[in-house]
Enzyme design. Sequence first.
Site, PDB file in Angstrom:
ATOM      1  N   THR A  14       0.827  -1.221   0.000  1.00 42.05           N
ATOM      2  CA  THR A  14       0.000   0.000   0.000  1.00 42.05           C
ATOM      3  C   THR A  14       0.858   1.266   0.000  1.00 42.05           C
ATOM      4  O   THR A  14       0.697   2.141  -0.854  1.00 42.05           O
ATOM      5  CB  THR A  14      -0.916   0.003   1.250  1.00 42.05           C
ATOM      6  OG1 THR A  14      -1.655  -1.209   1.243  1.00 42.05           O
ATOM      7  CG2 THR A  14      -1.860   1.183   1.238  1.00 42.05           C
ATOM      8  N   GLY A 188      -6.909   1.039   4.142  1.00 45.01           N
ATOM      9  CA  GLY A 188      -5.440   0.941   4.106  1.00 45.01           C
ATOM     10  C   GLY A 188      -4.772   1.551   5.320  1.00 45.01           C
ATOM     11  O   GLY A 188      -3.591   1.870   5.294  1.00 45.01           O
ATOM     12  N   LYS A 206       5.658   3.207  18.050  1.00 43.07           N
ATOM     13  CA  LYS A 206       5.880   4.627  17.724  1.00 43.07           C
ATOM     14  C   LYS A 206       6.339   5.395  18.963  1.00 43.07           C
ATOM     15  O   LYS A 206       7.211   6.263  18.881  1.00 43.07           O
ATOM     16  CB  LYS A 206       4.602   5.226  17.147  1.00 43.07           C
ATOM     17  CG  LYS A 206       4.240   4.615  15.790  1.00 43.07           C
ATOM     18  CD  LYS A 206       2.816   4.903  15.404  1.00 43.07           C
ATOM     19  CE  LYS A 206       2.476   4.272  14.055  1.00 43.07           C
ATOM     20  NZ  LYS A 206       1.045   4.243  13.764  1.00 43.07           N
TER      21      LYS A 206
HETATM   22  N1  HSE Z   1      -1.500   0.922  11.170  1.00 42.83           N
HETATM   23  C1  HSE Z   1      -0.977   2.209  11.414  1.00 42.83           C
HETATM   24  C2  HSE Z   1      -2.089   3.096  11.957  1.00 42.83           C
HETATM   25  C3  HSE Z   1      -0.425   2.782  10.142  1.00 42.83           C
HETATM   26  O1  HSE Z   1      -3.250   2.713  11.878  1.00 42.83           O
HETATM   27  O2  HSE Z   1      -1.797   4.161  12.465  1.00 42.83           O
HETATM   28  C4  HSE Z   1       0.459   3.965  10.345  1.00 42.83           C
HETATM   29  O3  HSE Z   1       1.612   3.647  11.038  1.00 42.83           O
END
Ligand code: HSE
Length: 441
Positions: A14, A188, A206
């Site tokens: 993606t 996505g 994160k």
């Molecule tokens: N899966 C992650 C989210 C994508 O939903 O924030 C971005 O890091």
Amino acid sequence: MAEVVRIGLIGCGTVGQGVVQLLLAEAGEIERKVCLRLELARVADKDRAQPAKAGVPADRVTTNAADIFNDPSISIVIELVGGTTIAKEFVLQALRAGKHVVTANKALLAKHGREIYRTARESGRCVAFEASCGGGIPLILPIRQGLIANRISAIYGILNGTCNYILSEMDQKGKSYAQALSEAQQAGYAELDPTLDVNGTDTAHKLAVLASLAFMADVDFDKIHIEGIESLDAQDLAAGREMGYVCKLLGIAGRTEEGLSLRVHPAFVSKSHPLAGSSGSFNAISVYGNWVGHTLYYGRGAGQKPTASAVVADLVEIAVGNMPRTFERFRMLNDVNEQPVYAPIDDLQLRYYVRLMVADRAGVMAQITRCFGDLGIGLRAITQHEPTDDAPDGTVPVMVLTHKTREGQMKKALAAIAALDSVRAAPVTIRLVEEHEEYSS
Ligand code: HSE
């Protein structure tokens, strides 16, 4: 004639396809801005159909990443494979082959940051990772540049677009958890394995990356307290709304007297809290500095186009020479810092929302309030609704809002309450998070 910078991309899912499309559409505009031509020289993916979908000519596609490492004309490698196994090998091989690396891989940096940054330093190359946190929001850049004069006291972030989307859709549109998750996947936003989103792991990845930078520490991912949103119930979101709160999955990192506090959990924030207004796939991240005070970063935290925007921003940062120079000097990364002292979660001082499913009979409320009172926990509000017709055995929900208390005391109170025979299910708790003091030490 603008200088040409040749780029290799590994992983064309993606986000990778977004990067390809962005470069096809905007390379000319970027060239006008920085006088450099970003050229996608090679794209590696185990499935040739993926790059083809994004319009990569067949002669630039390979199924073998080594074709990129072995091409001396390629100076930057973008890793968008994801995960922490083969992606780690690709990143290390790229660095050892003398390439700079751009990655969106927060899991990789959270778990193997030390080794990756050290390898980059030893190879005289850099790793850029703006897309790893907050999707398209410039977040790494302000921490390493605009806020460099500050000691950061705390970060409060809505860092997962999937969870924020699910919570907003459940709360604002009454959708079920499963429906909202499926929509987030279709859009996505979600990871390949969406469990990582909803169980809080992605937010914790994160947080580990951001906290390492902000607090100059080799943060150990396993020291982060993690709770996700899987067990949240629509009735808790509704009860919160009734009391003036919105539920968000927060990643929180802060200096405390006991050490560095790192935690991910659902939280009720008041409707006037700076993070309350961020809905859907948007992320919002508050960073508090001792000179600047409160700063807030807001934007799309997930999705193809925003993440591609951050990846290409890193390409430019490297291509113009900023990132390699900064990286060399950088003393904010895991490889040159020590493990911090971590604050125990039981020392937190917070207010709590608690939902108990109890038997609707005389004396139950007194038993519950005694359990809290015995541990010195004051109650600010108690709500009990009449049992609904379909309530099993006359079980009713009782919602409690406490005064501030130590988490350790709260756990003891909840254990005592859970042991009462009038309590029919495990208590549900959501921490209340107030706005951080702007200038705290
Ligand atoms: N899966 C992650 C989210 C994508 O939903 O924030 C971005 O890091």
